[in-house]
Design a protein around this motif. Sequence first.
Motif, PDB file in Angstrom:
ATOM      1  N   VAL A  20       0.851  -1.200   0.000  1.00 21.83           N
ATOM      2  CA  VAL A  20       0.000   0.000   0.000  1.00 21.83           C
ATOM      3  C   VAL A  20       0.881   1.242   0.000  1.00 21.83           C
ATOM      4  N   ALA A  21       1.932   1.232   0.833  1.00 16.83           N
ATOM      5  CA  ALA A  21       2.843   2.373   0.889  1.00 16.83           C
ATOM      6  C   ALA A  21       3.520   2.621  -0.445  1.00 16.83           C
ATOM      7  N   ASP A  22       3.679   1.549  -1.248  1.00 12.91           N
ATOM      8  CA  ASP A  22       4.273   1.687  -2.577  1.00 12.91           C
ATOM      9  C   ASP A  22       3.262   2.123  -3.631  1.00 12.91           C
ATOM     10  N   GLY A  23       2.016   2.355  -3.202  1.00 12.19           N
ATOM     11  CA  GLY A  23       1.009   2.868  -4.126  1.00 12.19           C
ATOM     12  C   GLY A  23       0.204   1.813  -4.848  1.00 12.19           C
ATOM     13  N   LYS A  24       0.285   0.561  -4.398  1.00  8.86           N
ATOM     14  CA  LYS A  24      -0.451  -0.514  -5.075  1.00  8.86           C
ATOM     15  C   LYS A  24      -1.904  -0.562  -4.597  1.00  8.86           C
ATOM     16  N   THR A  25      -2.797  -0.924  -5.512  1.00 10.77           N
ATOM     17  CA  THR A  25      -4.195  -1.111  -5.160  1.00 10.77           C
ATOM     18  C   THR A  25      -4.391  -2.487  -4.539  1.00 10.77           C
ATOM     19  N   THR A  26      -5.587  -2.708  -3.997  1.00 13.23           N
ATOM     20  CA  THR A  26      -5.889  -4.018  -3.421  1.00 13.23           C
ATOM     21  C   THR A  26      -5.776  -5.119  -4.475  1.00 13.23           C
ATOM     22  N   ALA A  27      -6.245  -4.831  -5.681  1.00 10.77           N
ATOM     23  CA  ALA A  27      -6.160  -5.814  -6.764  1.00 10.77           C
ATOM     24  C   ALA A  27      -4.704  -6.091  -7.137  1.00 10.77           C
ATOM     25  N   ASP A  28      -3.888  -5.019  -7.164  1.00 10.20           N
ATOM     26  CA  ASP A  28      -2.463  -5.194  -7.467  1.00 10.20           C
ATOM     27  C   ASP A  28      -1.797  -6.086  -6.420  1.00 10.20           C
ATOM     28  N   ILE A  29      -2.110  -5.807  -5.147  1.00  4.33           N
ATOM     29  CA  ILE A  29      -1.491  -6.560  -4.048  1.00  4.33           C
ATOM     30  C   ILE A  29      -1.898  -8.024  -4.109  1.00  4.33           C
ATOM     31  N   ALA A  30      -3.164  -8.274  -4.414  1.00  4.01           N
ATOM     32  CA  ALA A  30      -3.639  -9.655  -4.511  1.00  4.01           C
ATOM     33  C   ALA A  30      -2.871 -10.413  -5.587  1.00  4.01           C
ATOM     34  N   MET A  31      -2.636  -9.769  -6.714  1.00  2.00           N
ATOM     35  CA  MET A  31      -1.898 -10.417  -7.799  1.00  2.00           C
ATOM     36  C   MET A  31      -0.432 -10.629  -7.402  1.00  2.00           C
ATOM     37  N   LEU A  32       0.189  -9.623  -6.795  1.00  2.00           N
ATOM     38  CA  LEU A  32       1.607  -9.716  -6.431  1.00  2.00           C
ATOM     39  C   LEU A  32       1.860 -10.770  -5.363  1.00  2.00           C
ATOM     40  N   MET A  33       0.902 -10.922  -4.431  1.00  2.11           N
ATOM     41  CA  MET A  33       1.082 -11.859  -3.333  1.00  2.11           C
ATOM     42  C   MET A  33       0.448 -13.215  -3.605  1.00  2.11           C
ATOM     43  N   GLY A  34      -0.272 -13.344  -4.728  1.00  2.76           N
ATOM     44  CA  GLY A  34      -0.921 -14.605  -5.035  1.00  2.76           C
ATOM     45  C   GLY A  34      -2.082 -14.910  -4.114  1.00  2.76           C
ATOM     46  N   LEU A  35      -2.813 -13.852  -3.712  1.00  5.08           N
ATOM     47  CA  LEU A  35      -3.937 -13.994  -2.794  1.00  5.08           C
ATOM     48  C   LEU A  35      -5.203 -13.483  -3.461  1.00  5.08           C
ATOM     49  N   THR A  36      -6.341 -13.762  -2.859  1.00  2.00           N
ATOM     50  CA  THR A  36      -7.591 -13.185  -3.339  1.00  2.00           C
ATOM     51  C   THR A  36      -7.713 -11.762  -2.788  1.00  2.00           C
ATOM     52  N   ILE A  37      -8.539 -10.968  -3.439  1.00  2.00           N
ATOM     53  CA  ILE A  37      -8.772  -9.606  -2.956  1.00  2.00           C
ATOM     54  C   ILE A  37      -9.364  -9.639  -1.558  1.00  2.00           C
ATOM     55  N   ALA A  38     -10.259 -10.589  -1.300  1.00  2.00           N
ATOM     56  CA  ALA A  38     -10.875 -10.699   0.021  1.00  2.00           C
ATOM     57  C   ALA A  38      -9.827 -10.973   1.099  1.00  2.00           C
ATOM     58  N   THR A  39      -8.836 -11.810   0.781  1.00  2.00           N
ATOM     59  CA  THR A  39      -7.786 -12.124   1.757  1.00  2.00           C
ATOM     60  C   THR A  39      -6.918 -10.899   2.029  1.00  2.00           C
ATOM     61  N   VAL A  40      -6.601 -10.152   0.985  1.00  3.25           N
ATOM     62  CA  VAL A  40      -5.826  -8.923   1.166  1.00  3.25           C
ATOM     63  C   VAL A  40      -6.593  -7.947   2.049  1.00  3.25           C
ATOM     64  N   GLU A  41      -7.882  -7.795   1.783  1.00  6.56           N
ATOM     65  CA  GLU A  41      -8.694  -6.896   2.601  1.00  6.56           C
ATOM     66  C   GLU A  41      -8.752  -7.360   4.044  1.00  6.56           C
ATOM     67  N   LYS A  42      -8.759  -8.674   4.253  1.00  5.69           N
ATOM     68  CA  LYS A  42      -8.746  -9.205   5.623  1.00  5.69           C
ATOM     69  C   LYS A  42      -7.445  -8.834   6.326  1.00  5.69           C
ATOM     70  N   HIS A  43      -6.309  -8.996   5.636  1.00  7.35           N
ATOM     71  CA  HIS A  43      -5.025  -8.637   6.242  1.00  7.35           C
ATOM     72  C   HIS A  43      -4.954  -7.147   6.567  1.00  7.35           C
ATOM     73  N   LEU A  44      -5.520  -6.327   5.706  1.00 10.46           N
ATOM     74  CA  LEU A  44      -5.530  -4.881   5.966  1.00 10.46           C
ATOM     75  C   LEU A  44      -6.404  -4.550   7.168  1.00 10.46           C
ATOM     76  N   ARG A  45      -7.551  -5.224   7.267  1.00 11.93           N
ATOM     77  CA  ARG A  45      -8.430  -4.985   8.417  1.00 11.93           C
ATOM     78  C   ARG A  45      -7.746  -5.393   9.716  1.00 11.93           C
ATOM     79  N   LEU A  46      -7.098  -6.550   9.721  1.00 13.18           N
ATOM     80  CA  LEU A  46      -6.409  -7.018  10.928  1.00 13.18           C
ATOM     81  C   LEU A  46      -5.225  -6.111  11.277  1.00 13.18           C
ATOM     82  N   ALA A  47      -4.572  -5.566  10.258  1.00 12.13           N
ATOM     83  CA  ALA A  47      -3.472  -4.629  10.512  1.00 12.13           C
ATOM     84  C   ALA A  47      -3.995  -3.365  11.168  1.00 12.13           C
ATOM     85  N   ARG A  48      -5.139  -2.874  10.708  1.00 11.63           N
ATOM     86  CA  ARG A  48      -5.733  -1.679  11.326  1.00 11.63           C
ATOM     87  C   ARG A  48      -6.104  -1.951  12.768  1.00 11.63           C
TER      88      ARG A  48
END
Length: 268
Positions: A195-223
Motif C-alpha cells: 500500500v505504501a508503494d502505491g499498489k491497489t488491493t487488486a495489485d497486491i492480490a496479484m503480487l502476493m498470489g492472494l484473493t482480494i478478500a484475503t488482502v482486505e482481511k489482512h488490511l483490516r487485521l493490521a488496522r
Amino acid sequence: MINHLEKLLSLQDIEQIWELHCELMSNYGFDRLIYAFTPFRTGAGLGRLEDTLILSNHDEPYLNEFLRGGLFMHAPMVRWTAENVGACSWSWVEERARAGLLTPQELHVLDVNHRHGVRAGYSISFIDGSSRARGGIGLCAERGLRQSDVDEIWERHGRELMVVNSITHLRISTMPFITAHRALTRRQREVLEWVADGKTTADIAMLMGLTIATVEKHLRLAREALDVETTAQAVLKASLQRQIFFDGAYIDGAAPPSGRNGDNFSFK
C-alpha cells in the motif's frame, strides 16, 4: 566513553541497549531510570500512553502507581519535559514547592515519589526532528543522595551525561517498537508495504498470489492491531514504529521489550 559508544552503536536490540544504559547510569549514581518516547504527540500534549514506548528499571509498585495510576499526568518534571528541551535539575520542583506554585495534584505526586524514595535526580528532554515526536528520561539518584549531591555530579559530568543519554535516545527511537496489544504479522506488514508503494488491493492480490478478500482481511487485521481507523493511518503508524520496511528485530509477531499482560512498559 568511546568504548561504551561503540558498543551502544553495535547493538540491535532495545532491551540490550537499555540494560547497557542502566548499567552506565548507575556508575554515575543514577540507579533508577524512566524513559519515554512517542512519535504520536498531539499539540502541546504527549498523546496517548498506549502509543508511548516506556522503559524503566524502577520498582514495579512505583511504576504501577505512577504510570498505570495516571499520576505521571500531574508530575511537574513530566510537564517540564513536554514543554522544554534540554536538562533540568529536580531542584526546580523543590523551588516551586517552596514558592507555593505547585497544584494539589503535583504535591500529591511529590508525596508518592518521596514514599518510594524518588527524591533527587535530573530530567532530560531530547530534541527530535519531528514536531510529533518527543522523548525524555528521568534519572533518579540512588537512595541517600541529596539533590545538592546530584547537582554536583551534574556539574562534573553533565556534558558526558547529555551526550550518552542523547545518543541512547537516538538509538532507541530509530528502532522498531510495538505499542499496540499485538505486533503485525509478516503478511500484514507485507500488504501495508505494498500500500505504501502505491499498489491497489487488486495489485497486491496479484503480487502476493492472494484473493482480494484475503488482502482486505489482512488490511483490516493490521488496522485493528495498530488501533487505527484507516489504512492510511495504519501505514503511517507502522512506518513510525519501524514495523514496515525494516529488517531488524520484532518481526513476525514478536512482543515489545519485556511487555507484561499486553503493556508497552519494560520493567527491567
